[in-house]
Structure formats: structure tokens, C-alpha cells
Design a protein around this motif. Structure first.
Motif, PDB file in Angstrom:
ATOM      1  N   GLU A  18      -0.812   0.933  -9.566  1.00 43.14           N
ATOM      2  CA  GLU A  18      -1.671   1.112  -8.452  1.00 43.14           C
ATOM      3  C   GLU A  18      -1.016   2.029  -7.588  1.00 43.14           C
ATOM      4  OE1 GLU A  18      -3.407  -0.995  -4.320  1.00 43.14           O
ATOM      5  OE2 GLU A  18      -2.457  -2.291  -6.151  1.00 43.14           O
ATOM      6  N   GLU A  19       0.361   2.028  -7.401  1.00 45.56           N
ATOM      7  CA  GLU A  19       1.029   3.225  -6.339  1.00 45.56           C
ATOM      8  C   GLU A  19       1.083   4.487  -7.211  1.00 45.56           C
ATOM      9  OE1 GLU A  19       4.136  -0.039  -4.371  1.00 45.56           O
ATOM     10  OE2 GLU A  19       4.532   0.780  -6.375  1.00 45.56           O
ATOM     11  N   LEU A  20       1.237   4.466  -8.538  1.00 42.19           N
ATOM     12  CA  LEU A  20       1.187   5.598  -9.224  1.00 42.19           C
ATOM     13  C   LEU A  20      -0.151   6.568  -9.096  1.00 42.19           C
ATOM     14  CD1 LEU A  20       2.626   4.906 -12.672  1.00 42.19           C
ATOM     15  CD2 LEU A  20       3.780   6.237 -10.792  1.00 42.19           C
ATOM     16  N   HIS A  21      -1.371   5.871  -8.785  1.00 42.53           N
ATOM     17  CA  HIS A  21      -2.498   6.333  -8.411  1.00 42.53           C
ATOM     18  C   HIS A  21      -2.662   6.908  -6.979  1.00 42.53           C
ATOM     19  CE1 HIS A  21      -6.734   7.160  -7.966  1.00 42.53           C
ATOM     20  NE2 HIS A  21      -6.918   6.177  -6.881  1.00 42.53           N
ATOM     21  N   GLU A  22      -2.077   6.079  -5.959  1.00 42.42           N
ATOM     22  CA  GLU A  22      -1.898   6.603  -4.743  1.00 42.42           C
ATOM     23  C   GLU A  22      -0.929   7.721  -4.556  1.00 42.42           C
ATOM     24  OE1 GLU A  22      -2.831   2.998  -1.661  1.00 42.42           O
ATOM     25  OE2 GLU A  22      -1.130   2.386  -3.035  1.00 42.42           O
ATOM     26  N   LEU A  23      -0.058   7.891  -5.342  1.00 52.35           N
ATOM     27  CA  LEU A  23       1.150   8.787  -5.003  1.00 52.35           C
ATOM     28  C   LEU A  23       0.556  10.157  -6.005  1.00 52.35           C
ATOM     29  CD1 LEU A  23       4.219   6.615  -5.578  1.00 52.35           C
ATOM     30  CD2 LEU A  23       3.565   7.643  -3.408  1.00 52.35           C
ATOM     31  N   ASN A  24      -0.480  10.209  -6.627  1.00 54.57           N
ATOM     32  CA  ASN A  24      -1.085  11.427  -7.298  1.00 54.57           C
ATOM     33  C   ASN A  24      -0.211  11.514  -8.449  1.00 54.57           C
ATOM     34  OD1 ASN A  24      -3.227  11.647  -5.446  1.00 54.57           O
ATOM     35  ND2 ASN A  24      -2.441  13.035  -4.452  1.00 54.57           N
ATOM     36  N   ALA A  25       0.260  10.324  -9.131  1.00 57.50           N
ATOM     37  CA  ALA A  25       0.918  10.649 -10.399  1.00 57.50           C
ATOM     38  C   ALA A  25       0.414  10.018 -11.441  1.00 57.50           C
ATOM     39  CB  ALA A  25       2.213   9.746 -10.160  1.00 57.50           C
ATOM     40  N   ILE A  83      10.457   4.745  -6.407  1.00 57.20           N
ATOM     41  CA  ILE A  83      10.278   4.929  -5.045  1.00 57.20           C
ATOM     42  C   ILE A  83      11.125   4.041  -4.216  1.00 57.20           C
ATOM     43  CG2 ILE A  83       7.881   5.822  -5.018  1.00 57.20           C
ATOM     44  CD1 ILE A  83       7.030   3.121  -4.495  1.00 57.20           C
ATOM     45  N   TYR A  84      11.151   4.135  -2.627  1.00 57.91           N
ATOM     46  CA  TYR A  84      12.364   3.147  -2.067  1.00 57.91           C
ATOM     47  C   TYR A  84      11.321   1.978  -1.463  1.00 57.91           C
ATOM     48  CZ  TYR A  84      16.029   6.249  -2.794  1.00 57.91           C
ATOM     49  OH  TYR A  84      17.005   7.073  -3.501  1.00 57.91           O
ATOM     50  N   ASP A  85      11.975   0.890  -1.183  1.00 59.62           N
ATOM     51  CA  ASP A  85      11.595  -0.424  -0.181  1.00 59.62           C
ATOM     52  C   ASP A  85      12.629  -0.520   0.697  1.00 59.62           C
ATOM     53  OD1 ASP A  85       9.212  -0.939  -1.695  1.00 59.62           O
ATOM     54  OD2 ASP A  85      10.287  -2.333  -2.977  1.00 59.62           O
ATOM     55  N   ILE A 118       2.613  11.075   0.957  1.00 61.06           N
ATOM     56  CA  ILE A 118       3.396  10.861  -0.359  1.00 61.06           C
ATOM     57  C   ILE A 118       4.366  11.717  -0.541  1.00 61.06           C
ATOM     58  CG2 ILE A 118       0.999   9.908  -0.825  1.00 61.06           C
ATOM     59  CD1 ILE A 118       0.454  12.309  -2.526  1.00 61.06           C
ATOM     60  N   GLU A 119       4.509  12.832  -0.183  1.00 61.31           N
ATOM     61  CA  GLU A 119       5.758  13.668  -0.179  1.00 61.31           C
ATOM     62  C   GLU A 119       6.809  13.217   0.273  1.00 61.31           C
ATOM     63  OE1 GLU A 119       5.880  17.887   0.053  1.00 61.31           O
ATOM     64  OE2 GLU A 119       3.461  18.015   0.529  1.00 61.31           O
ATOM     65  N   LYS A 120       6.578  12.385   1.608  1.00 60.09           N
ATOM     66  CA  LYS A 120       7.881  11.934   2.191  1.00 60.09           C
ATOM     67  C   LYS A 120       8.137  10.536   1.360  1.00 60.09           C
ATOM     68  CE  LYS A 120       7.094  14.432   6.377  1.00 60.09           C
ATOM     69  NZ  LYS A 120       6.269  14.655   7.319  1.00 60.09           N
ATOM     70  N   VAL A 121       7.063  10.041   0.706  1.00 60.95           N
ATOM     71  CA  VAL A 121       7.430   8.734   0.254  1.00 60.95           C
ATOM     72  C   VAL A 121       8.253   9.149  -1.114  1.00 60.95           C
ATOM     73  CG1 VAL A 121       6.440   6.666  -1.067  1.00 60.95           C
ATOM     74  CG2 VAL A 121       5.622   7.408   0.901  1.00 60.95           C
ATOM     75  N   ARG A 122       7.935   9.999  -1.794  1.00 56.60           N
ATOM     76  CA  ARG A 122       8.545  10.490  -2.980  1.00 56.60           C
ATOM     77  C   ARG A 122      10.141  11.061  -2.619  1.00 56.60           C
ATOM     78  NH1 ARG A 122       6.003  12.773  -7.515  1.00 56.60           N
ATOM     79  NH2 ARG A 122       3.552  12.183  -7.735  1.00 56.60           N
ATOM     80  N   LYS A 123      10.332  11.600  -1.155  1.00 52.15           N
ATOM     81  CA  LYS A 123      11.540  11.928  -1.055  1.00 52.15           C
ATOM     82  C   LYS A 123      12.418  10.746  -0.560  1.00 52.15           C
ATOM     83  CE  LYS A 123      10.233  16.620   0.139  1.00 52.15           C
ATOM     84  NZ  LYS A 123      11.365  17.470  -0.499  1.00 52.15           N
ATOM     85  N   GLU A 125       4.110   1.908   5.019  1.00 50.29           N
ATOM     86  CA  GLU A 125       4.176   2.581   6.168  1.00 50.29           C
ATOM     87  C   GLU A 125       3.120   3.909   6.166  1.00 50.29           C
ATOM     88  OE1 GLU A 125       6.457   2.577   9.258  1.00 50.29           O
ATOM     89  OE2 GLU A 125       6.261   0.443   8.512  1.00 50.29           O
ATOM     90  N   VAL A 126       2.926   4.628   5.078  1.00 52.93           N
ATOM     91  CA  VAL A 126       1.890   5.671   5.008  1.00 52.93           C
ATOM     92  C   VAL A 126       0.521   5.073   5.143  1.00 52.93           C
ATOM     93  CG1 VAL A 126       0.946   7.417   3.713  1.00 52.93           C
ATOM     94  CG2 VAL A 126       3.401   7.082   4.052  1.00 52.93           C
ATOM     95  N   ARG A 127       0.251   3.860   4.327  1.00 52.44           N
ATOM     96  CA  ARG A 127      -1.013   3.247   4.521  1.00 52.44           C
ATOM     97  C   ARG A 127      -1.338   2.782   5.677  1.00 52.44           C
ATOM     98  NH1 ARG A 127       1.030  -0.251  -0.151  1.00 52.44           N
ATOM     99  NH2 ARG A 127       0.523   0.605  -2.139  1.00 52.44           N
ATOM    100  N   GLY A 128      -0.325   2.319   6.664  1.00 48.04           N
ATOM    101  CA  GLY A 128      -0.628   1.681   7.779  1.00 48.04           C
ATOM    102  C   GLY A 128      -1.002   2.934   8.846  1.00 48.04           C
ATOM    103  N   ALA A 129      -0.517   4.144   8.586  1.00 45.10           N
ATOM    104  CA  ALA A 129      -0.628   5.319   9.593  1.00 45.10           C
ATOM    105  C   ALA A 129      -2.043   6.073   9.132  1.00 45.10           C
ATOM    106  CB  ALA A 129       0.511   6.106   9.728  1.00 45.10           C
TER     107      ALA A 129
END
Length: 549
Positions: free
Chosen positions: A445-452, A460-462, A521-526, A533-537
């Protein structure tokens, strides 16, 4: 019983919270100045003392908890002599179906072992904020021992307010909330966008005195308690912090009494840069080019508290030069910019009036704190058209809607099209702590959101939590930016009254629009923040979606 300072310092260095070289340097300076080494370390690293206690817990492999989220285990507490609890500050609390023993010092094995024997079974150990532990024990036994009405204690209100503001500064809080509760004063700090309670013991008489002191400092009417008031004042924290900042104050009447909200302004004014705000290289390059233009209109949009003013100030710092005449109109003045002329609006001068006045002072760059009415918008747009660079903020949900908002206010579409240089919408998310973040593979599911692609092995990081980030898993905040850059084609579209959908489609095709989700998502990948956090904003929206539509 509080830990010895050397134990705190040792734990701080072992967990990476304090650098050994800095500690040695501060130790020598503390001897020379005859100052508190602990206070100097807290001021240098800008951390509360609870961070060092968390470091002790981490070094000792002991859980660190938020005591306010746990209930006291009454049955086990009865087995411990009250004199021992009040002297040593040990408390058994409920943890699921079991219990844990909250302690101030994991090295005090004699006391821990004796309490474990009294309870009849060994309990897992935990540590917490010492001030919160002491306050909990104090309240627990003051309630049980209260056979007569308690004697009112003398409280130094000046020192109390100074302590709260010092803790707010060390915790890097943006706001301080004073609430009147049934038991007395409740103080909450907004840290990285989240509210957290600050442990304090103050009865209702202290609340009244503290509110009156804040009102006096803010120039407000202390006799008026049934009407909201606004004010502000400057405050200086003495050495070793030695920091001065402005505070914006708002009061409001509530069911139980007045509440006060204080916003701390200009704490980071010295070293702000656009890179620090989280702007990625491509957007940073285009933004720097935009603000260096000789004329045009640049708008920052977003809700209150999204960092618009901070971004504007960082942009002004970028172009601040003795050869450039920078003038600002604000309410209030949040950051002091050396070399710039800054005007604060009020009852006697509005944004529009101040702007008209500044245009007669040969400005190169004008910064308008906020466009909220037709007069301000009209003067700003016309100033941009007559050869000035104008930067301002606007309350809209995304970048493209800034055009519609200006038209709704009353600006002519052709004026907007011919003056607009860029619109940047922004939100703030928490920045991952690089000391403790945890790397893992993204789910399907996260891969879809991250356009991967579905078969991509994307890591990715937690967030985790450690002494360095005070258990939050995050340190500071960074911006998510939605950027809309204007070219001739886009300017003509706006001038001809194009809809938001048409502007979005044209800007996406010409690579002049990047949605906030894409920046996130660029910042999530980095590894800068988390997907949560991105979902909430922001909401899921990409350029591909616009092109399909």
C-alpha cells in the motif's frame, strides 16, 4: 531523590546527547564564571533536564514513560510506607494487566530491592520526568493528608513565569497555554506542533496572580476578565541562555476562568535559511531565482501556524544586502531583520495605509505580513506592477487557489497574471530523528502512495524515540511545499480568467506545478520524515492525476 549531575553528564555523553569535547569546554567555562554546569549544558544544547534523565534510562536499559498517562496501583502503594514514597519518590503504576515501578534513580539498588520485597514480587522498572514524579507524589499525599484547609503558600510569580518561559524555550515550544482548571493551573507547551503538559503545582490564587502579571507585561486591562484581549511584550532570559524574543499574548474567558495563549516569536531568527526549512534543491533553486527578480508578486499560502512568515523571513535574509532597500509591514513583527525598515500595523495604521506610505520611501523589496482585504491586495499587486518585488501571505488551501482568492477579493485577473511570479503553499511536518530512526521495507500500500512499482524494494524510515529526541522520534519540523511557478503562458491563462482546473493542467504539463504530496513523498524517500506525517498534512494528489483528468 534526584540523580547526581555527574551521572546525568555521563549518561548524556554515552547516549550521544552531549559531546565530550563540548562538556569539557563548558566545564572549564563554568569554573571560570562560577556558574552551574548543568544550566550551561541545557542552554548550549537547548534541551530540558528531562532529556538527561531519559539518557540515564536509555543507558540503564530502563523504560522511560509519561507518568501522566498511567494510573497509580493503589493495592501495591498501600504496601509501601508513605514516608518512603515521599522521601525516595517511588511509585507503582498500572501497566496493562500488571504493574511497573517508577523510580528516580536506577542505581539506587538498595531502595529498589527493599520496595520490591515489600510488594512481594519484582516489578519491571521505569523512569519518568523527575518534576512530574515529584509533583504526582506531592499531589497524591497532599490529598490524603488534607484534614484541614491547606495553608496558602507564598509564590514568587516573577520566578514562576520565568521558569515556565525558560522551559518553553529549552523545549523549543512555539506556544505556551495557561488554562484554569478545577485544581488550579495547567500549563501546556506546543512542541513540534503537538501539545504536551508541563508539570506544575499552582492553586487558583496563583493562577489569578500569574494571569494578572502576564496582562501587566502585555499592556492589557487586568480588571477586564469577561472579554478577550490581545497584546504582547518582549522577554529576556538571563544567562546562560541569554536570549531575547517577543511574545504575542491572547486572553479569553472560559467556564472556569481566563485562559492565556502565548506565542514565542523570533527564537530562531539568527540562523534561518531556506535550506533549513526543508526546501529541496530544485524548488530552492527556482525560489532563489524568483526572489532575486527586480519586480513581481510572490505569495506564501497555508493555514495559521504553517510557517509562512518563517519562510518569508528566510527569503528576505537570502536577499538582504546593503544595496537593497527592504521594507516590511507586519502585525506583529515576528522576526527582526537587520538593515530593513519594519512597520507594525495597529489601530492607527492599516496594512494598506502602511503600504502606501512605504511606496514613497523608494523600496526595492516589500514584505506584507498578510493580504486579507481588497485594499491591501490592490496596493500589493499594483506595487508589483510598478517595479517592486512584493512578498506576502494568503490563507488558501493550495497554490492554485491563491489566484481565485485574489479575484474573489476584488483584484483584476489581468493584473494578477502580469505580476504573479510564484505561489508556494506549505504545511509543517515533524523531522525524523536521525539518531534513532528505523529503516524498513515499504508495504504494498505504501509503495502505491510513494509512486513506486509493486515489485520495488523501497526502504523507508519509522520513528522510534531516544534521549536525543526526548523519546518523540522527531526533532524539529520541516516544510512541505506545493510550488506554482508562473511563465508567460500561465500568465496569459490567468489574465484570461482561466479556472483552477485549467491552470493546474497547464502548469503540470509545463513542469511549473509540483503538488505538496509529491514534495512529501520525496522527503519520505530521503528519510526526512514519515509517510504518516505526510498523510496528516496533505492529501494524495499527483501531476499524473491532473493529466489523466
Amino acid at each position: 531523590m534526584a540523580l547526581k549531575e555527574e551521572q546525568l553528564f555521563e549518561a548524556g555523553t554515552q547516549t550521544g546527547l552531549v559531546e565530550t569535547a563540548i562538556l569539557d569546554k563548558l566545564r572549564a567555562e563554568a569554573r571560570r564564571k562560577r556558574s552551574s554546569l548543568l544550566a550551561m549544558i541545557l542552554a548550549h544544547y537547548r534541551i530540558p533536564i528531562s532529556a538527561l534523565y531519559r539518557a540515564v534510562a536509555e543507558k540503564s536499559n530502563v523504560q522511560f514513560i509519561d507518568l501522566s498517562a498511567y494510573k497509580i496501583h493503589d493495592e501495591l502503594l498501600k504496601k509501601i510506607p508513605s514516608s518512603l514514597v515521599k522521601r525516595k519518590f517511588l511509585l507503582p503504576v498500572v501497566d496493562g494487566d500488571g504493574a511497573i515501578l517508577v523510580i528516580p534513580d536506577p542505581n539506587d539498588r538498595a531502595t529498589i530491592d527493599s520496595v520490591q520485597r515489600l510488594m512481594g514480587k519484582p516489578l519491571p522498572l521505569a523512569m519518568t520526568d523527575l518534576a512530574l514524579l515529584e509533583l504526582t507524589v506531592s499531589r497524591l499525599f497532599s490529598d490524603k493528608d488534607a484534614t484541614t484547609s491547606p495553608v496558602e503558600e507564598e509564590v514568587d510569580l516573577v520566578a514562576l513565569l520565568d521558569t515556565i518561559l525558560r522551559e518553553a524555550y529549552l523545549n523549543k515550544a512555539s506556544d505556551v497555554h495557561f488554562l484554569t482548571e478545577e485544581y488550579g493551573l495547567r500549563v501546556r507547551l506546543r512542541i513540534d506542533g503537538k501539545l504536551r503538559d508541563y508539570p506544575i503545582s499552582a492553586n487558583l490564587s496563583v493562577v489569578a496572580g500569574l494571569i494578572s502579571r502576564i496582562k501587566v507585561l502585555s499592556g492589557l486591562d487586568i480588571a477586564e476578565q469577561r472579554q478577550a484581549q490581545d497584546g504582547g511584550f518582549g522577554y529576556h532570559l538571563v544567562e546562560p541562555i541569554d536570549q531575547e524574543f517577543n511574545i504575542r499574548v491572547a486572553t479569553a474567558p472560559t467556564r472556569l476562568g481566563e485562559r492565556i495563549t502565548m506565542r514565542l516569536l523570533g527564537q530562531e531568527s539568527g540562523g534561518l535559511t531556506l535550506t533549513d526549512l526543508g526546501m529541496l534543491s530544485d524548488d530552492l533553486k527556482r525560489f532563489k531565482t524568483a526572489i532575486e527578480n527586480p519586480y513581481g508578486l510572490i505569495l506564501l499560502t497555508g493555514p495559521t501556524g504553517s510557517g509562512k512568515s518563517t519562510t518569508l523571513f528566510a527569503a528576505l535574509q537570502e536577499i538582504n544586502d546593503p544595496e537593497v532597500n527592504i521594507m516590511t509591514v507586519e502585525n506583529p513583527i515576528e522576526y527582526v531583520l537587520p538593515g530593513a525598515s519594519q512597520i507594525q500595523t495597529g489601530t492607527k495604521i492599516s496594512f494598506a495605509d502602511a503600504l502606501r506610505s512605504l511606496l514613497r520611501h523608494d523600496p526595492d523589496v516589500l514584505m506584507v505580513g498578510e493580504i486579507r482585504d481588497f485594499e491591501t491586495a490592490d496596493v500589493s499587486v499594483k506595487a508589483a506592477m510598478t517595479g517592486h518585488m512584493v512578498l506576502s501571505t494568503l490563507h488558501t488551501n493550495n497554490a492554485v487557489s491563491a489566484v481565485t482568492r485574489l479575484i474573489d477579493i476584488g483584484c483584476e485577473a489581468f493584473l494578477i497574471g502580469s505580476t504573479m511570479t510564484a505561489v508556494i503553499a506549505q504545511r509543517l511536518v515533524r523531522n525524523l530523528c536521525t539518531h534513532c530512526r528505523h529503516l524498513r521495507l515499504a508495504t504494498e500500500e505504501e509503495l502505491h502512495e510513494l509512486n513506486a512499482s509493486a515489485d520495488e524494494q523501497l526502504e523507508i524510515y519509522d520513528s522510534v524515540g531516544c534521549a536525543v529526541c526526548q523519546g518523540r522520534g522527531f526533532r524539529g519540523r520541516l516544510g512541505l511545499f506545493e510550488t506554482l511557478w508562473f511563465d508567460e503562458k500561465l500568465a496569459r491563462l490567468v489574465a484570461n480568467g482561466a479556472s483552477e482546473e485549467e491552470i493546474e493542467e497547464a502548469a503540470s504539463k509545463s513542469n511549473n506545478l509540483k503538488f505538496m504530496w509529491e514534495d512529501g513523498i520525496e522527503k519520505v524517500r530521503k528519510g526526512l520524515t514519515t509517510l504518516n506525517e505526510v498523510r496528516g498534512a496533505t492529501v494524495y494528489k499527483t501531476s499524473e492525476m491532473v493529466e489523466v483528468n
